[in-house]
Enzyme design. Structure first.
Site, PDB file in Angstrom:
ATOM      1  N   ASP A   6       0.846  -1.192   0.000  1.00 32.65           N
ATOM      2  CA  ASP A   6       0.000   0.000   0.000  1.00 32.65           C
ATOM      3  C   ASP A   6       0.884   1.245   0.000  1.00 32.65           C
ATOM      4  O   ASP A   6       1.947   1.255   0.627  1.00 32.65           O
ATOM      5  CB  ASP A   6      -0.923   0.033   1.214  1.00 32.65           C
ATOM      6  N   THR A   7       0.435   2.279  -0.697  1.00 31.48           N
ATOM      7  CA  THR A   7       1.180   3.538  -0.803  1.00 31.48           C
ATOM      8  C   THR A   7       0.271   4.716  -0.454  1.00 31.48           C
ATOM      9  O   THR A   7      -0.880   4.751  -0.876  1.00 31.48           O
ATOM     10  CB  THR A   7       1.709   3.741  -2.245  1.00 31.48           C
TER      11      THR A   7
END
Length: 194
Positions: free
Chosen positions: A76-77
């Site tokens: 996830d970013t």
């Protein structure tokens, strides 16, 4: 190199991101793609990398029947700006406002990766600081119309036009901003392969 070392493992990339899939191909490791829908909601008290660590772990929890040789990779970013997480914009107006606020300022990009098997889980993250040039409204509108970055955290892709003309300075991994700190993933996979 990793291909031989990981030959006993079945790598599963749980990501629909074309960029992450491209990175895996470039690493020259055999992998399959398996995507499960996740409601990406996190507790309000989490900050910065705590958010991405939590969401990378949350995405891994959907996979309950891992075989003994499976290695599940979730990620996830987020863009972290003025003590707030900027996710993917809902519409053009929200995207415009995000880019306008970040114009001429620094923000952080955090990406977390979870490597999970039926025996263990390792979660790690990377941070990159990005400083933007000042953008005119015309430049922001041009970018949004031509590139439609609505699937990207913080409303931009560093590899797009706006990255070419608007990134003044970067401290850390460029690929982390694209959504995967490949250098860290490589090192962790090497450790597992030994």
């Amino acid at each position: 190199m990793l291909r031989n070392k990981l030959s006993n493992y079945n790598l599963i990339l749980a990501s629909g991101s074309p960029r992450r899939q491209h990175f895996f191909k470039e690493l020259d490791v055999p992998f399959t793609i398996e995507i499960k829908e996740v409601n990406e909601i996190y507790p309000n008290h989490l900050k910065a990398a705590e958010i991405t660590d939590y969401l990378a772990d949350l995405k891994s929890k959907c996979f309950t029947n891992l075989k003994s040789n499976d290695l599940l990779i979730t990620s996830d970013t987020i863009v972290w700006f003025e003590e707030k997480a900027l996710g993917k914009p809902k519409n053009k107006e929200e995207a415009f406002n995000m880019l306008k606020k970040m114009s001429g300022k620094q923000h952080a990009v955090y990406t977390s990766i979870s490597i999970k098997s039926s025996f263990f889980q390792k979660i790690f993250h990377d941070e990159t600081i990005v400083e933007f040039e000042e953008f005119t409204d015309e430049e922001i509108n041009y970018y949004l119309e031509k590139f439609s970055p609505y699937d990207k955290a913080g409303s931009y892709g560093i590899q797009d036009w706006i990255g070419l003309v608007g990134v003044k300075k970067i401290i850390g991994s460029y690929f982390n901003v694209m959504g995967l700190p490949v250098h860290k993933l490589y090192k962790e996979l090497l450790k597992i392969a030994q």
